[in-house]
Enzyme design. Structure first.
Site, mmCIF file in Angstrom:
data_model
loop_
_atom_site.group_PDB
_atom_site.id
_atom_site.type_symbol
_atom_site.label_atom_id
_atom_site.label_comp_id
_atom_site.label_asym_id
_atom_site.label_seq_id
_atom_site.Cartn_x
_atom_site.Cartn_y
_atom_site.Cartn_z
ATOM 1 N N GLY A 106 43.647 43.418 41.513
ATOM 2 C CA GLY A 106 42.226 43.080 41.628
ATOM 3 C C GLY A 106 41.660 43.667 42.900
ATOM 4 N N CYS A 137 40.470 51.347 38.392
ATOM 5 C CA CYS A 137 40.790 51.417 39.822
ATOM 6 C C CYS A 137 41.148 52.835 40.245
ATOM 7 C CB CYS A 137 41.932 50.474 40.129
ATOM 8 S SG CYS A 137 43.323 50.782 39.061
ATOM 9 N N GLU A 141 48.103 45.352 43.693
ATOM 10 C CA GLU A 141 47.490 46.572 43.142
ATOM 11 C C GLU A 141 45.990 46.371 43.338
ATOM 12 O OE1 GLU A 141 48.903 49.197 41.863
ATOM 13 O OE2 GLU A 141 50.960 48.544 41.524
HETATM 14 P P1 NAP Z 1 38.847 40.281 41.631
HETATM 15 O O1 NAP Z 1 37.528 39.650 41.775
HETATM 16 O O2 NAP Z 1 39.698 40.430 42.829
HETATM 17 O O3 NAP Z 1 39.593 39.456 40.510
HETATM 18 C C1 NAP Z 1 40.904 39.743 40.099
HETATM 19 C C2 NAP Z 1 41.583 38.460 39.685
HETATM 20 O O4 NAP Z 1 41.656 37.581 40.802
HETATM 21 C C3 NAP Z 1 40.856 37.694 38.592
HETATM 22 O O5 NAP Z 1 41.795 37.069 37.766
HETATM 23 C C4 NAP Z 1 40.079 36.663 39.395
HETATM 24 O O6 NAP Z 1 39.790 35.524 38.643
HETATM 25 C C5 NAP Z 1 41.087 36.333 40.461
HETATM 26 N N1 NAP Z 1 40.528 35.741 41.674
HETATM 27 C C6 NAP Z 1 39.288 35.846 42.187
HETATM 28 N N2 NAP Z 1 39.189 35.139 43.340
HETATM 29 C C7 NAP Z 1 40.407 34.575 43.548
HETATM 30 C C8 NAP Z 1 40.960 33.744 44.556
HETATM 31 N N3 NAP Z 1 40.229 33.335 45.609
HETATM 32 N N4 NAP Z 1 42.243 33.356 44.457
HETATM 33 C C9 NAP Z 1 42.998 33.755 43.418
HETATM 34 N N5 NAP Z 1 42.541 34.553 42.420
HETATM 35 C C10 NAP Z 1 41.264 34.960 42.499
HETATM 36 O O7 NAP Z 1 38.734 41.742 41.012
HETATM 37 P P2 NAP Z 1 37.964 42.186 39.704
HETATM 38 O O8 NAP Z 1 36.551 42.383 40.024
HETATM 39 O O9 NAP Z 1 38.291 41.282 38.570
HETATM 40 O O10 NAP Z 1 38.705 43.543 39.383
HETATM 41 C C11 NAP Z 1 38.267 44.757 39.838
HETATM 42 C C12 NAP Z 1 39.101 45.189 41.028
HETATM 43 O O11 NAP Z 1 40.461 45.323 40.645
HETATM 44 C C13 NAP Z 1 38.690 46.531 41.521
HETATM 45 O O12 NAP Z 1 38.681 46.545 42.919
HETATM 46 C C14 NAP Z 1 39.776 47.454 40.985
HETATM 47 O O13 NAP Z 1 39.905 48.647 41.709
HETATM 48 C C15 NAP Z 1 40.964 46.575 41.068
HETATM 49 N N6 NAP Z 1 42.017 47.037 40.170
HETATM 50 C C16 NAP Z 1 43.139 47.584 40.715
HETATM 51 C C17 NAP Z 1 44.138 48.056 39.899
HETATM 52 C C18 NAP Z 1 45.379 48.676 40.476
HETATM 53 O O14 NAP Z 1 46.342 48.827 39.744
HETATM 54 N N7 NAP Z 1 45.409 49.020 41.747
HETATM 55 C C19 NAP Z 1 44.019 47.954 38.507
HETATM 56 C C20 NAP Z 1 42.861 47.385 37.992
HETATM 57 C C21 NAP Z 1 41.869 46.920 38.842
HETATM 58 P P3 NAP Z 1 38.327 35.235 38.029
HETATM 59 O O15 NAP Z 1 37.738 36.550 37.699
HETATM 60 O O16 NAP Z 1 38.637 34.414 36.862
HETATM 61 O O17 NAP Z 1 37.590 34.498 39.100
#
Ligand code: NAP
Length: 486
Positions: free
Chosen positions: A236, A292, A258
């Site tokens: 995330g 990502c 990641e």
């Molecule tokens: P995010 O807001 O960080 O959310 C990712 C996950 O974390 C979701 O399940 C979210 O749950 C959860 N989450 C949010 N706040 C949290 C907290 N305080 N404690 C624990 N878990 C928490 O990211 P996103 O917007 O969904 O995803 C996009 C990001 O992921 C981008 O930055 C992208 O580059 C990155 N990404 C990286 C990869 C890689 O392999 N490097 C692959 C895919 C995506 P909820 O949404 O249910 O709140």
């Protein structure tokens, strides 16, 4: 309603899967799930309480005790059964994915194949969790190193790849003999729950693979606050990843991250422009720019710049925007309106600071969650689009003159997930590949993800690798046996 397309209705699960059982929240609390194409809520999932998450941890501990005792071959066979079921139900999983995430159905089908490929890869690797023997340090002494499963593991996954971000972790964890609790993004829980239904059908024992939903911060705190959970694997944003890493410190939990990227995509004068455009299209517009490893900054050398942007604009003109279920659509709704606003903000900021609009309508944020692909050039380092991943269909081009300039711009970011470049000069290929600060480098290639290669970033893009034989290391501990002389 697209749910009626499901051939196997039981794959649409609106409950959590814990200890081999489908459960609701005891207090009846739920979270709504909507379709990004129209913003309409089409289902709910439970919002589990802290006690219920602790229950899932206990279940995973019991599951681990059963699972670790199975032979590697038994685990491999069950994983292969899970893999077969994913492919058998590909169309239904893809339907659920398009419904909750928005991506074009053809991409959802592709993701199911990609996601399942991790299960197959790790099913094959399960039988190769080798140790080693080392010559003893004293006469008659023997040193043996074994690899053991870490124990109960947890995964928190994002919405952009609702299946693959889970299987890339669960495949490795289960192959190594660990159990896992998965917390999918609340925006996309149904793909995860369908995977759980198929894990159940495959015969994976109760407690080994669990899926929980609810308030993410509470679930994160509960999983990292437990001494039973020995590993947290997160995909995330860097912001949340950093928070979770700090939380993992309390119980010295092993952690894999990641995180976000800000990939440069460099086109040198000596590149094959057609291949570069082909790679750029995959790299920038797959999942409507929400990956990502998306190219976030195109760096194009001055000699090829005009030709490249004219060919890119031409290719972008062929993209079709619409509902992911519509035939021929390549660019679907973004995940929510905040994502649309971000693309608009990056575009407006770039234009305000002197970027030149090349193709596509200027994003106005008035088409629901849809954004038509847009191309700008004359982008400079002070623009927001250079500092932050846009996560949408905005192609931003920076013109450069020398290789040194390109490398300086490319590496001028705290992130280091993927980087791409196009060149036909073998000496430059090695020089640039060595100098780019990223965990993944696409050399004359825009599609870099597959189960056989180690996926992961450097700098603020993360820790650890997923996929490949290295993916298993994240879920095993080395144990060294010092066998004394007689
Ligand atoms: P995010 O807001 O960080 O959310 C990712 C996950 O974390 C979701 O399940 C979210 O749950 C959860 N989450 C949010 N706040 C949290 C907290 N305080 N404690 C624990 N878990 C928490 O990211 P996103 O917007 O969904 O995803 C996009 C990001 O992921 C981008 O930055 C992208 O580059 C990155 N990404 C990286 C990869 C890689 O392999 N490097 C692959 C895919 C995506 P909820 O949404 O249910 O709140």
């Amino acid at each position: 309603m697209s749910l009626s397309r499901l051939k196997t209705q039981r794959l649409f699960r609106q409950q959590c899967y814990v200890n081999g059982q489908w459960i609701d929240a005891g207090n009846g609390n739920t979270v709504d799930v909507d379709n990004p194409a129209d913003g309409k809520v089409f289902g709910t999932v439970p919002s589990l309480s802290e006690e219920e998450i602790l229950g899932a941890i206990d279940a995973a501990e019991q599951g681990f005790q059963v699972w670790r005792k199975k032979t590697a071959q038994e685990r491999a066979d069950l994983l292969m059964r899970w893999y077969d079921l994913m492919l058998e139900h590909k169309e239904d999983i893809a339907t659920l994915m398009t419904l909750e995430q928005g991506k074009p159905l053809v991409e959802s089908r592709g993701e199911v194949d990609y996601a399942a490929s991790f299960i197959r890869w790790f099913a094959e690797e399960a039988r190769r969790v080798y140790g080693e023997t080392i010559p003893g340090a004293k006469p008659g002494q023997h040193i043996v190193v074994t690899r053991q499963p870490i124990g109960v593991t947890a995964a928190i996954t994002p919405w952009n790849f609702p299946a693959a971000m889970i299987t890339r972790k669960a495949g490795a964890a289960l192959a190594a003999g660990c159990s896992m609790i998965v917390k999918p993004a609340n925006a996309t829980p149904y793909t995860a729950l369908a995977l759980a239904e198929l894990a159940d059908e495959a015969g994976i024992p109760a407690g080994v693979f669990n899926v929980v939903t609810g308030k993410s911060s509470m679930i994160g705190e509960t999983l990292t606050g437990s001494a039973i959970v020995r590993k947290m694997s997160f995909t995330g944003s860097t912001e949340v990843g950093s928070k979770l890493m700090a939380q993992c410190a309390e119980h010295i939990q092993k952690v894999s991250l990641e995180l976000g990227g800000n990939a440069p995509f460099i086109v040198f004068d000596d590149a094959d422009v057609e291949r570069a455009v082909e790679g750029a299209m995959i790299c920038k517009f797959r999942n409507t720019g929400q990956t990502c490893v998306c190219a976030n900054r195109f760096l194009v050398q001055s000699g090829i710049h005009d030709k490249f942007i004219s060919r890119l604009a031409e290719a972008m003109g062929k993209l079709k925007v619409g509902d992911g279920f519509e035939e021929g659509v390549t660019q679907s709704a973004l995940i929510n309106h905040a994502a649309v606003e971000k693309v608009k903000r990056h575009y407006d900021d770039a234009i305000d600071k002197g970027a030149r609009h090349v193709a596509g309508p200027a994003p106005d944020g008035k088409q629901g969650n849809y954004v038509t692909p847009v191309l700008v050039t004359d982008v400079t380092a002070d623009m927001e689009v250079c500092a932050d991943e846009t996560f949408g269909p905005l192609a931003a081009v920076i013109k450069f003159d020398t290789e040194e300039q390109a490398l300086k711009i490319a590496n001028d970011t705290p992130y280091g997930l993927a980087a791409y470049f196009y060149s036909r000069d073998i000496h430059r290929v090695w020089r640039v590949a060595d100098a780019l600060e990223a965990g993944i480098i696409g050399v004359n290639e825009g599609a870099v993800s597959n189960p056989t290669a180690p996926f992961g970033g450097v700098k603020a893009s993360g820790l650890g690798r997923e996929g490949s034989r290295h993916g298993l290391d994240e879920y095993t501990e080395l144990k060294y046996l010092c066998m004394g002389a007689e």
